[in-house]
Write an enzyme that holds these catalytic residues in place. Structure first.
Site, PDB file in Angstrom:
ATOM      1  N   LYS A   1      33.750  27.292  35.875  1.00 30.47           N
ATOM      2  CA  LYS A   1      32.870  28.389  36.284  1.00 30.47           C
ATOM      3  C   LYS A   1      33.765  29.593  36.526  1.00 30.47           C
ATOM      4  O   LYS A   1      34.383  29.740  37.568  1.00 30.47           O
ATOM      5  CB  LYS A   1      32.136  27.980  37.564  1.00 30.47           C
ATOM      6  CG  LYS A   1      30.756  28.612  37.738  1.00 30.47           C
ATOM      7  CD  LYS A   1      30.747  30.117  37.808  1.00 30.47           C
ATOM      8  CE  LYS A   1      31.127  30.654  39.151  1.00 30.47           C
ATOM      9  NZ  LYS A   1      31.321  32.116  39.159  1.00 30.47           N
TER      10      LYS A   1
ATOM     11  N   GLU B   1      43.974  27.428  45.636  1.00 32.53           N
ATOM     12  CA  GLU B   1      44.933  28.548  45.618  1.00 32.53           C
ATOM     13  C   GLU B   1      44.174  29.755  46.147  1.00 32.53           C
ATOM     14  O   GLU B   1      43.301  30.296  45.461  1.00 32.53           O
ATOM     15  CB  GLU B   1      45.458  28.757  44.198  1.00 32.53           C
ATOM     16  CG  GLU B   1      46.231  27.529  43.721  1.00 32.53           C
ATOM     17  CD  GLU B   1      46.719  27.590  42.278  1.00 32.53           C
ATOM     18  OE1 GLU B   1      47.556  26.751  41.914  1.00 32.53           O
ATOM     19  OE2 GLU B   1      46.265  28.460  41.519  1.00 32.53           O
TER      20      GLU B   1
ATOM     21  N   CYS C   1      47.242  37.784  43.885  1.00 29.31           N
ATOM     22  CA  CYS C   1      47.338  37.120  45.194  1.00 29.31           C
ATOM     23  C   CYS C   1      48.758  37.174  45.741  1.00 29.31           C
ATOM     24  O   CYS C   1      48.976  37.050  46.936  1.00 29.31           O
ATOM     25  CB  CYS C   1      46.884  35.680  45.051  1.00 29.31           C
ATOM     26  SG  CYS C   1      47.775  34.826  43.731  1.00 29.31           S
TER      27      CYS C   1
ATOM     28  N   GLU D   1      43.903  40.587  54.210  1.00 29.96           N
ATOM     29  CA  GLU D   1      44.183  40.856  52.789  1.00 29.96           C
ATOM     30  C   GLU D   1      43.302  42.007  52.297  1.00 29.96           C
ATOM     31  O   GLU D   1      42.079  41.956  52.415  1.00 29.96           O
ATOM     32  CB  GLU D   1      43.886  39.595  51.965  1.00 29.96           C
ATOM     33  CG  GLU D   1      44.212  39.762  50.494  1.00 29.96           C
ATOM     34  CD  GLU D   1      43.813  38.547  49.644  1.00 29.96           C
ATOM     35  OE1 GLU D   1      42.657  38.101  49.761  1.00 29.96           O
ATOM     36  OE2 GLU D   1      44.646  38.060  48.869  1.00 29.96           O
TER      37      GLU D   1
HETATM   38  P1  NAD Z   1      35.992  34.737  45.329  1.00 35.16           P
HETATM   39  O1  NAD Z   1      36.352  33.648  46.269  1.00 35.16           O
HETATM   40  O2  NAD Z   1      34.989  35.741  45.754  1.00 35.16           O
HETATM   41  O3  NAD Z   1      35.405  34.116  43.968  1.00 35.16           O
HETATM   42  C1  NAD Z   1      36.147  33.207  43.194  1.00 35.16           C
HETATM   43  C2  NAD Z   1      35.197  32.328  42.418  1.00 35.16           C
HETATM   44  O4  NAD Z   1      34.454  31.514  43.323  1.00 35.16           O
HETATM   45  C3  NAD Z   1      34.169  33.069  41.584  1.00 35.16           C
HETATM   46  O5  NAD Z   1      34.023  32.400  40.352  1.00 35.16           O
HETATM   47  C4  NAD Z   1      32.908  32.951  42.429  1.00 35.16           C
HETATM   48  O6  NAD Z   1      31.708  33.032  41.673  1.00 35.16           O
HETATM   49  C5  NAD Z   1      33.077  31.567  43.014  1.00 35.16           C
HETATM   50  N1  NAD Z   1      32.350  31.307  44.258  1.00 35.16           N
HETATM   51  C6  NAD Z   1      32.077  32.170  45.269  1.00 35.16           C
HETATM   52  N2  NAD Z   1      31.426  31.525  46.261  1.00 35.16           N
HETATM   53  C7  NAD Z   1      31.285  30.236  45.877  1.00 35.16           C
HETATM   54  C8  NAD Z   1      30.696  29.084  46.469  1.00 35.16           C
HETATM   55  N3  NAD Z   1      30.130  29.135  47.678  1.00 35.16           N
HETATM   56  N4  NAD Z   1      30.730  27.916  45.786  1.00 35.16           N
HETATM   57  C9  NAD Z   1      31.324  27.850  44.574  1.00 35.16           C
HETATM   58  N5  NAD Z   1      31.879  28.906  43.949  1.00 35.16           N
HETATM   59  C10 NAD Z   1      31.867  30.087  44.604  1.00 35.16           C
HETATM   60  O7  NAD Z   1      37.359  35.409  44.919  1.00 35.16           O
HETATM   61  P2  NAD Z   1      37.572  36.694  43.984  1.00 35.16           P
HETATM   62  O8  NAD Z   1      37.099  37.901  44.714  1.00 35.16           O
HETATM   63  O9  NAD Z   1      37.029  36.406  42.633  1.00 35.16           O
HETATM   64  O10 NAD Z   1      39.180  36.719  43.843  1.00 35.16           O
HETATM   65  C11 NAD Z   1      40.018  37.363  44.741  1.00 35.16           C
HETATM   66  C12 NAD Z   1      40.628  36.393  45.724  1.00 35.16           C
HETATM   67  O11 NAD Z   1      41.310  35.366  45.016  1.00 35.16           O
HETATM   68  C13 NAD Z   1      41.678  37.021  46.620  1.00 35.16           C
HETATM   69  O12 NAD Z   1      41.518  36.542  47.925  1.00 35.16           O
HETATM   70  C14 NAD Z   1      42.999  36.516  46.038  1.00 35.16           C
HETATM   71  O13 NAD Z   1      44.075  36.483  46.941  1.00 35.16           O
HETATM   72  C15 NAD Z   1      42.609  35.158  45.585  1.00 35.16           C
HETATM   73  N6  NAD Z   1      43.533  34.657  44.559  1.00 35.16           N
HETATM   74  C16 NAD Z   1      44.419  33.648  44.873  1.00 35.16           C
HETATM   75  C17 NAD Z   1      45.326  33.199  43.922  1.00 35.16           C
HETATM   76  C18 NAD Z   1      46.319  32.101  44.237  1.00 35.16           C
HETATM   77  O14 NAD Z   1      46.893  31.564  43.296  1.00 35.16           O
HETATM   78  N7  NAD Z   1      46.556  31.748  45.493  1.00 35.16           N
HETATM   79  C19 NAD Z   1      45.339  33.766  42.659  1.00 35.16           C
HETATM   80  C20 NAD Z   1      44.437  34.782  42.370  1.00 35.16           C
HETATM   81  C21 NAD Z   1      43.526  35.221  43.328  1.00 35.16           C
END
Ligand code: NAD
Length: 485
Positions: A176, A252, A286, A388
């Site tokens: 997804k 992650e 991130c 963040e």
């Molecule tokens: P997000 O958590 O809003 O969304 C990520 C994914 O999760 C999307 O596909 C979203 O549709 C899905 N999602 C959201 N709520 C959900 C739920 N309740 N159940 C299942 N799926 C759900 O994150 P974002 O805004 O897309 O990305 C930015 C964040 O990602 C930042 O916090 C960043 O630090 C983090 N990030 C971490 C890494 C790492 O390797 N540690 C890498 C890249 C980004």
């Protein structure tokens, strides 16, 4: 207008509701995606389970590795298409998508194909209590159906980082991707089809998180494990959804990463490295450094140097090779980042540069750009130092002692990445292991060897992926004990 559909059991399947895929450089709609219903997610999981029973479940390591090589070749054959789709979805500069995102996607498949062919397993000769012998050895078994949920910042790179090892270990997957960036995942489904990956092995469902495809997937009782990259709070919700069926999770999550710059560093190289660490991908990595601690004797010179780097960012249209900084991903995310810019002022920050929205006088004014921004003067307790931001912004503070710098850097509930900049070898070895982080760079940033562990502590995640650590997450080890005497 192009319609992006889910990919289930080897077929593209439209969902009933459509949502817009927006180009953040000018707010234009580049495609529309259709949202997967809970029945579609169910069909994807069922197809994955059947694939495990049928052909894919019988593939040996060599055949799986060969399949992954074909996927890597398929990505490379359609390289320009992938780059254009990633640039249109994210607004990132073409130089970045073609240097980092798309090559890394192909590399992910090659690295895990190579690794699964060569990874060894444990074996022990055991003396039994009755004076005889037994042999203990382990075999890898796939987990089953793996649910993969990924974010928008490095869409194809982060998705393939999980798909490749999951398939290498013999699992079937349902992915997804972020609703903000559906395009390259859809292209990847086409590549899977072209590469002859059996139906049901790779399934893709488009949609949102709560109440949509994301939630349906992670709470599905027939999904055996969930791997997720995204925000820490989303990770907490997913963990709850996984609890009732005790699914293993690999997370992650976010970061509030620190960099420590010592006065004995190679100043110009450090400035160049730190400019990337703060501003790459418009700060939407991130691993980006949002907290920079600089030894007091070089503080003013460093702040001035980073200001010059910020003001030299080139906001050319993303498909222009000279562009170095693109927009943020969405209007909503820009609102969040601008709210932090306002909050920083309220919390008493001095704005060294930026803090606002750039003006272009063309369609980019309908895009989601913000200025690269440097703050100084905040208390360590300020929300802008603790939370963040995920934009092209950092706070720079001075320190006087090595111990003090380590304490400042480690004063966070996150624990993803850190960087240390010094020419003193002993200091580098002394400070790096003290960092509260899953990955610490010395005199560099974002250099990745895909065989190494990657992940974070605290709010930054659970577990490690990369190399054999990925193989260990995506497989169950079955220990076999045989009497040999
Ligand atoms: P997000 O958590 O809003 O969304 C990520 C994914 O999760 C999307 O596909 C979203 O549709 C899905 N999602 C959201 N709520 C959900 C739920 N309740 N159940 C299942 N799926 C759900 O994150 P974002 O805004 O897309 O990305 C930015 C964040 O990602 C930042 O916090 C960043 O630090 C983090 N990030 C971490 C890494 C790492 O390797 N540690 C890498 C890249 C980004």
């Amino acid at each position: 207008m192009k319609l992006l559909h889910s990919y289930i059991d080897g077929r593209f399947v439209p969902g009933k509701r459509e949502f817009a895929d927006v180009n953040p450089a000018d707010g234009s709609v580049v495609a529309r995606a259709t949202e997967a219903s809970s029945e579609m997610v169910d069909a994807a999981v069922t197809a994955a389970r059947r694939a495990l029973r049928d052909d894919w479940g019988r593939y040996g390591v060599r055949e799986r590795a060969a399949s992954l090589y074909k996927v890597a070749e398929g990505i490379e054959r359609r390289f320009a298409e992938f780059v254009a789709a990633e640039v249109a979805d994210t607004g990132k500069p073409i130089s970045l998508a073609s240097r980092l995102d798309v090559p890394r996607a192909a590399a992910n498949f090659r690295v895990f194909a190579d690794l699964i062919k060569t990874a060894g397993l444990e074996a022990f000769e055991t003396e039994t209590p009755d004076g005889r012998r037994a042999l203990n050895y382990t075999v890898r078994r796939p987990l089953g159906v793996v649910g993969i949920v990924t974010p928008w910042n490095l869409p194809l790179l982060l998705l393939t980082w999980k798909v490749a090892p999951a398939l290498a270990c013999g699992n079937a997957v349902v992915v997804k991707p972020s609703e903000e960036t559906p395009a390259t995942a859809t292209l990847l489904a086409e590549v899977m089809q072209e590469a002859g990956i059996p139906n049901g092995v790779f399934n893709l469902v488009h949609g949102f998180g709560p109440g949509s495809a994301g939630e349906f997937l992670v709470s599905h009782p027939e999904v055996n494990a969930v791997t997720f990259t995204g925000e820490s709070q989303t990770g907490a919700s997913i963990m709850k959804a996984c609890a009732s069926t005790v699914k293993p999770v690999s997370f992650e999550l976010g970061g509030k990463n620190a960099a420590i710059v010592f006065a004995d560093c190679d100043f110009d190289a450090t400035l160049a490295g730190m400019s990337d660490a703060v501003f790459l991908n418009t700060g939407q990595v991130c691993l980006c450094a949002e907290r920079v601690y600089v030894e007091r004797t070089i503080f003013d010179r460093f702040v001035e140097g980073l200001r010059t780097k910020a003001e030299a960012q080139n906001f050319a249209w993303p498909m222009d090779e000279t562009a170095t900084m693109g927009p943020l991903i969405s209007a909503k995310h820009r609102e969040k980042v601008l709210a932090y810019y306002r909050l920083a002022r309220e919390e008493g920050a001095e704005v060294v540069t930026g803090g606002d929205v750039p003006k272009f006088g063309d369609a980019r004014d309908q895009g989601f750009y913000v200025q690269p921004t440097i703050f100084t003067g905040l208390a360590e307790t300020a929300r802008c130092v603790k939370e963040e931001i995920f934009g092209p912004a950092c706070h720079i503070a001075a320190f006087d002692s090595e111990e003090g710098a380590v304490a400042l850097a480690n004063d966070t509930r996150y624990g993803l990445a850190a960087s240390v900049w010094t020419n003193d070898l002993k200091r580098a070895h002394r400070v790096a292991p003290q960092m509260n982080a899953g990955i610490t760079w010395v005199n560099c940033w974002f250099l990745r060897d895909l065989r190494t562990p990657f992940g974070g502590a605290g709010l930054s995640g659970i577990g490690r992926e990369g190399g054999v650590h990925s193989l260990n997450f995506y497989s169950e080890l079955n220990n076999i004990c045989i009497r040999t005497e």
